[in-house]
Design an enzyme around this catalytic site. Structure first.
Site, PDB file in Angstrom:
ATOM      1  N   THR A  14      42.608 -64.410  45.788  1.00  0.00           N
ATOM      2  CA  THR A  14      41.869 -65.067  44.699  1.00  0.00           C
ATOM      3  C   THR A  14      42.586 -66.365  44.318  1.00  0.00           C
ATOM      4  O   THR A  14      41.960 -67.423  44.179  1.00  0.00           O
ATOM      5  CB  THR A  14      41.745 -64.106  43.498  1.00  0.00           C
ATOM      6  OG1 THR A  14      40.988 -62.972  43.930  1.00  0.00           O
ATOM      7  CG2 THR A  14      41.053 -64.772  42.320  1.00  0.00           C
ATOM      8  N   CYS A  31      28.913 -54.277  39.732  1.00  0.00           N
ATOM      9  CA  CYS A  31      28.659 -53.757  38.386  1.00  0.00           C
ATOM     10  C   CYS A  31      29.308 -54.698  37.381  1.00  0.00           C
ATOM     11  O   CYS A  31      30.506 -54.904  37.411  1.00  0.00           O
ATOM     12  CB  CYS A  31      29.274 -52.368  38.270  1.00  0.00           C
ATOM     13  SG  CYS A  31      28.904 -51.577  36.722  1.00  0.00           S
ATOM     14  N   THR A  77      59.098 -68.211  40.540  1.00  0.00           N
ATOM     15  CA  THR A  77      60.002 -67.481  41.431  1.00  0.00           C
ATOM     16  C   THR A  77      59.173 -66.573  42.335  1.00  0.00           C
ATOM     17  O   THR A  77      58.297 -65.844  41.878  1.00  0.00           O
ATOM     18  CB  THR A  77      61.005 -66.651  40.604  1.00  0.00           C
ATOM     19  OG1 THR A  77      61.744 -67.566  39.793  1.00  0.00           O
ATOM     20  CG2 THR A  77      61.969 -65.875  41.496  1.00  0.00           C
ATOM     21  N   SER A  97      44.958 -62.336  52.552  1.00  0.00           N
ATOM     22  CA  SER A  97      45.372 -61.436  51.470  1.00  0.00           C
ATOM     23  C   SER A  97      46.290 -60.366  52.044  1.00  0.00           C
ATOM     24  O   SER A  97      46.003 -59.810  53.111  1.00  0.00           O
ATOM     25  CB  SER A  97      44.134 -60.781  50.848  1.00  0.00           C
ATOM     26  OG  SER A  97      44.524 -59.792  49.904  1.00  0.00           O
ATOM     27  N   HIS A 152      47.065 -57.279  50.742  1.00  0.00           N
ATOM     28  CA  HIS A 152      46.695 -55.856  50.614  1.00  0.00           C
ATOM     29  C   HIS A 152      45.516 -55.448  51.484  1.00  0.00           C
ATOM     30  O   HIS A 152      45.256 -54.249  51.640  1.00  0.00           O
ATOM     31  CB  HIS A 152      46.457 -55.482  49.141  1.00  0.00           C
ATOM     32  CG  HIS A 152      45.198 -55.999  48.520  1.00  0.00           C
ATOM     33  ND1 HIS A 152      44.084 -55.216  48.380  1.00  0.00           N
ATOM     34  CD2 HIS A 152      44.897 -57.200  47.986  1.00  0.00           C
ATOM     35  CE1 HIS A 152      43.141 -55.926  47.766  1.00  0.00           C
ATOM     36  NE2 HIS A 152      43.611 -57.130  47.525  1.00  0.00           N
ATOM     37  N   ASN A 161      33.035 -59.388  53.444  1.00  0.00           N
ATOM     38  CA  ASN A 161      33.633 -58.146  52.955  1.00  0.00           C
ATOM     39  C   ASN A 161      32.618 -57.012  52.801  1.00  0.00           C
ATOM     40  O   ASN A 161      32.970 -55.849  52.925  1.00  0.00           O
ATOM     41  CB  ASN A 161      34.359 -58.387  51.621  1.00  0.00           C
ATOM     42  CG  ASN A 161      33.571 -59.242  50.664  1.00  0.00           C
ATOM     43  OD1 ASN A 161      33.148 -60.356  50.995  1.00  0.00           O
ATOM     44  ND2 ASN A 161      33.337 -58.739  49.470  1.00  0.00           N
ATOM     45  N   GLN A 168      39.196 -60.724  55.398  1.00  0.00           N
ATOM     46  CA  GLN A 168      38.782 -59.442  55.999  1.00  0.00           C
ATOM     47  C   GLN A 168      39.003 -59.368  57.514  1.00  0.00           C
ATOM     48  O   GLN A 168      38.751 -58.329  58.115  1.00  0.00           O
ATOM     49  CB  GLN A 168      37.295 -59.177  55.686  1.00  0.00           C
ATOM     50  CG  GLN A 168      37.003 -58.969  54.208  1.00  0.00           C
ATOM     51  CD  GLN A 168      37.556 -57.641  53.669  1.00  0.00           C
ATOM     52  OE1 GLN A 168      37.937 -56.747  54.430  1.00  0.00           O
ATOM     53  NE2 GLN A 168      37.605 -57.514  52.348  1.00  0.00           N
TER      54      GLN A 168
HETATM   55  N1  PMP Z   1      38.004 -62.868  49.608  1.00  0.00           N
HETATM   56  C1  PMP Z   1      37.444 -61.789  50.169  1.00  0.00           C
HETATM   57  C2  PMP Z   1      36.482 -61.958  51.308  1.00  0.00           C
HETATM   58  C3  PMP Z   1      37.751 -60.514  49.692  1.00  0.00           C
HETATM   59  O1  PMP Z   1      37.189 -59.431  50.257  1.00  0.00           O
HETATM   60  C4  PMP Z   1      38.662 -60.387  48.621  1.00  0.00           C
HETATM   61  C5  PMP Z   1      39.027 -59.026  48.060  1.00  0.00           C
HETATM   62  N2  PMP Z   1      37.914 -58.241  47.708  1.00  0.00           N
HETATM   63  C6  PMP Z   1      39.228 -61.548  48.070  1.00  0.00           C
HETATM   64  C7  PMP Z   1      38.875 -62.765  48.594  1.00  0.00           C
HETATM   65  C8  PMP Z   1      40.221 -61.474  46.941  1.00  0.00           C
HETATM   66  O2  PMP Z   1      41.446 -60.969  47.410  1.00  0.00           O
HETATM   67  P1  PMP Z   1      42.670 -60.566  46.451  1.00  0.00           P
HETATM   68  O3  PMP Z   1      42.384 -59.166  46.012  1.00  0.00           O
HETATM   69  O4  PMP Z   1      43.898 -60.660  47.320  1.00  0.00           O
HETATM   70  O5  PMP Z   1      42.713 -61.548  45.326  1.00  0.00           O
END
Ligand code: PMP
Length: 386
Positions: free
Chosen positions: A72, A325, A237, A198, A200, A150, A178
């Protein structure tokens, strides 16, 4: 603990063991990476190793990577009129985003609503190139098109889009969040100017991400100023442990992409064949487009995603709805709306997404839950009571 099938890897992927080990090891280092003493230099080395690992994942130059707090933030940093190929070059003042982007891109970043325009997609969710050309006829623009969606997994023709954007002197940002570990790709081959990743989504920790920029691209007004970290592009940091975990996850994927892609594809074939066998009328979104091997987004007439997700959860299967939602009101997915999907069908959209640790038993559990749920659905009963 009761066994569950976790089939929501596009929301977040479980932490990979290599990433966990790297995080724990990094947490024990006291130094600030900006300090010149030995403790600081150790922390700095962890960050620079992760930078090389993330760069290797997408074939980029490590010097062009900025670590952020997630995709994000990387998207917010990318979508800025302050990028230029040469210092002093006039700012690009318009932004074009595909209609199927993540909300962090659809918002337009620092461009503002008045100068952000939407590029149409076709019924498969693929950017309509003529619509892009028509918008670019109004002059150079920054263009943001994701590599893979996504919700549906649909893959965009980025090389072709890059050519169209560059012909008119624009810049291309690609949200590639993704894609890693699901399809092989290379930053330079895609010819993007900016790319978001990203941590995670690839088995690294939440709250980590990166923005990659083409060599020589200059940002005159960073989003987050401060102490000059990340070559002055992102103050604060560094999240050393998080970055180390992100790097370890990236390194694992780089050496396992072939096997992980083949595994995902085999499971997706099972999922889609099983859905069809139970409910021949099932609709799979983006089915005729190139798609990520790990993602299936589907619906069926009469299905309500919000209740179906609960029914799956009670059957110990974690999937997600394609509906967003907000303020207690379930809105049909903007991605499916942009693809022209009927709103009643879109309200039933369910996304199943797998990963390297998904096994056949997870797919069995999902398909048996769907079979039960669809029997109730076809009899017109409430699926939660199934
Ligand atoms: N871009 C896409 C295509 C995503 O699927 C996501 C997460 N749903 C994000 C951006 C945002 O990622 P983050 O959770 O690392 O901010």
């Amino acid at each position: 603990m009761t066994e569950r099938a976790y089939l929501d890897w596009n929301a977040t992927a479980p932490l990979r063991p290599d990433a966990r080990a790297a995080i724990l090891a990094a947490l024990d280092h006291a130094g600030n990476p900006s300090s010149v003493h030995a403790e600081g230099r150790t922390a700095r080395q962890l960050i620079e190793q992760a930078r090389r690992q993330v760069a290797a994942l997408v074939g980029a130059d490590p010097d062009t990577i900025v670590f952020t707090s997630g995709a994000t933030e990387a998207n917010a940093m990318a979508l800025s009129p302050y990028w230029s190929a040469k210092p002093g070059q006039p700012a690009i003042t318009r932004l074009l985003v595909s209609a199927v982007e993540h909300p962090s891109v659809l918002g337009g970043g620092r461009f503002g609503a008045g100068v952000t325009h939407t590029i149409a997609v076709d019924s498969q969710g693929v950017v309509v190139r003529d619509a892009l050309r028509a918008l670019l006829a109004g002059g150079p623009a920054m263009v943001s098109v994701m590599l893979a969606n996504n919700e549906t997994g649909v893959i965009q023709p980025i090389c072709e889009i890059a050519e169209i954007v560059h012909e008119t002197g624009g810049l291309l940002h690609v949200d590639a969040v993704q894609a890693p570990g699901r399809i092989p790709f290379n930053f330079n081959d895609l010819n993007a100017d900016l790319m978001t990743l990203s941590g995670h989504k690839i088995g690294g920790p939440k709250g980590t991400g990166a923005l990659i920029r083409r060599s020589g691209l200059h940002l005159s007004d960073p989003l987050i100023g401060g102490g000059g970290q990340e070559r002055g592009l992102r103050g604060g940091t560094e999240n050393v442990a998080g970055i180390a975990g992100f790097g370890a996850a990236a390194a694992h994927i780089t050496s396992h992409i072939g096997a992980e892609k083949a595994h995902a594809l085999r499971l997706r074939k099972r999922i889609e064949a099983g859905l069809r066998a139970a409910t021949p009328e099932v609709i799979i979104f983006g089915e005729n487009a190139d798609r990520l091997p790990n993602t299936t987004s589907f619906s069926h007439s009469g299905l309500r995603a919000e209740t179906a997700v609960i029914a799956f959860d009670l059957a110990r299967v974690a999937v997600s709805s394609g509906a967003a939602c907000s303020s207690g009101k379930v809105q049909p997915s903007s991605v499916l709306a942009a693809m022209g999907v009927d709103s009643a069908l879109a309200r039933g959209a369910i996304r199943v997404s797998t990963g390297h640790a998904t096994g056949d038993a997870d797919i069995d559990r999902f398909l048996s839950a769907w079979t039960k749920l669809s029997e109730s659905l076809l009899k017109g009963r409430d699926v939660i009571a199934a």
